[in-house]
Design an enzyme around this catalytic site. Structure first.
Site, PDB file in Angstrom:
ATOM      1  CB  THR A 113      -0.943  -0.031   1.223  1.00  0.00           C
ATOM      2  OG1 THR A 113      -1.877  -1.092   1.023  1.00  0.00           O
ATOM      3  CG2 THR A 113      -1.692   1.258   1.409  1.00  0.00           C
ATOM      4  CB  SER A 131       2.753  -7.921   1.225  1.00  0.00           C
ATOM      5  OG  SER A 131       1.823  -7.734   2.260  1.00  0.00           O
TER       6      SER A 131
HETATM    7  C1  SIN Z   1      -1.062  -3.011   2.816  1.00  0.00           C
HETATM    8  O1  SIN Z   1       0.088  -2.766   2.478  1.00  0.00           O
HETATM    9  O2  SIN Z   1      -1.595  -2.415   3.796  1.00  0.00           O
HETATM   10  C2  SIN Z   1      -1.953  -4.002   2.142  1.00  0.00           C
HETATM   11  C3  SIN Z   1      -1.403  -4.502   0.878  1.00  0.00           C
HETATM   12  C4  SIN Z   1      -0.152  -5.278   1.058  1.00  0.00           C
HETATM   13  O3  SIN Z   1       0.042  -5.906   2.096  1.00  0.00           O
HETATM   14  O4  SIN Z   1       0.654  -5.278   0.107  1.00  0.00           O
END
Ligand code: SIN
Length: 319
Positions: free
Chosen positions: A13, A60
């Site tokens: 994110t 992720s």
């Molecule tokens: C996030 O980063 O909050 C969700 C998406 C991810 O884990 O890549």
């Protein structure tokens, strides 16, 4: 002379993009250069300069052992570079604790490797990623920083304890009973306990020679009311090599599940027991039927068991 800080982008994110101020976004869109361009203060936090590298670009939740392998090997190479003082990894929040643990198991307590992330995408009205990135570089450049750490919302966590504890809030991570390792506040690191810095990684020997092959299949099974163990029999038939069971309380298991695990173990499957309780550390009774997970959460115990199985396969005389 001040050393360089390497920033390795892996997505998440923190690199997410969506409608300005609106809900909904796509993770892993911006490259590490774009993330760094949003934070001019990084030049002050890393007076020796930055090295930027895009190692992956994933949400992720889709992290793989192939990407872990690539990331660990890039970290190893950079740790061996005398011009590099520390490494920052930008990552998604969802599996950050797993990547932190795999790097801890492989890299140990040498130069700092600091993971960071964001709960809001880069296009949010008030994104949290730029401050987290600045804090991570500040931490990686600190002379007392060692080993694998994570910093999120100003709180520094150790690789063993760090866990995503909330699905939405900015301060989404916790170190539970252990408490944080420290804080990054107004550009300064305040330690609650200084990282030891002398430990060798349990799987350091494996790190440089991770096999170019899928890692052994290890699954997690939950003990719950009504568990009957059928899923364990199905996994064994499917060729699983290890099972981590997330047990109730202090390692107790539904008896039907326990019997299925006995059958799995008799068939050569490695079994480890972790508690599904988020706080505390289970104390396995003397004569316990299975090895316990050394206080690791089920997801971290799964990683350690995969590495153990790979290590055992490399040992002299291993089949
Ligand atoms: C996030 O980063 O909050 C969700 C998406 C991810 O884990 O890549």
């Amino acid at each position: 002379m001040a050393k360089k800080i390497a920033i390795l982008g892996t997505g998440g994110t923190i690199a997410g993009v969506g409608p300005a101020g609106g809900a909904g976004y796509t993770a892993a869109q911006l490259g590490v250069e774009q993330l760094v361009a949003q934070v001019p203060a990084l030049a002050r936090a890393a007076p020796g300069g930055l090295l930027l590298e895009q190692v992956a670009q994933v949400d992720s939740k889709d992290m793989t052992t192939v990407l872990w392998q690539r990331l660990a090997q890039r970290c190893l190479a950079l740790m061996g570079d005398p011009q590099v003082g520390g490494i920052v990894v930008t990552h998604g929040t969802d599996t950050l604790e797993e990547t932190a643990w795999v790097l801890h198991e492989l890299l140990g307590q040498g130069k700092p490797v600091v993971l960071t992330c964001a709960m809001r995408p880069a296009t949010a009205l008030a994104p949290d990623g730029p401050q987290n990135l600045l804090d991570a570089v500040t931490l990686a450049a600190h002379p007392l920083a060692r080993g694998v750490l994570a910093v999120v919302a100003g709180v520094v966590h150790g690789a063993r304890e760090v866990t995503k504890a909330h699905p939405l809030r900015l301060d989404a991570f916790a170190s539970n009973d252990a408490g944080p390792v420290g804080w990054v506040e107004l550009g300064a690191v305040r330690w609650a306990r200084v990282p030891a810095g002398d430990g060798t990684a349990r799987h350091a020997a494996l790190a440089a020679r991770l096999p170019d092959a899928p890692w052994p299949r290890v699954e997690i099974v939950l003990s719950h009311a009504g568990a009957d163990g059928a899923v364990v029999d199905w996994m064994v038939a499917g060729g699983v090599r290890g099972i981590v069971v997330a047990a109730t309380g202090n390692g107790t298991l539904h008896e039907a599940l326990a019997q299925a695990l006995e059958r799995a173990q008799a068939a050569g499957v490695a079994v480890r027991v972790a508690t599904r309780c988020p706080l505390g550390r289970m104390q396995a009774p003397d004569g316990a039927r299975w090895r316990d997970a050394r206080g690791l959460s089920p997801v971290k115990a799964r990683i350690s068991l995969m590495l153990e199985l790979m290590e055992a396969a490399r040992a002299p005389g291993a089949a």
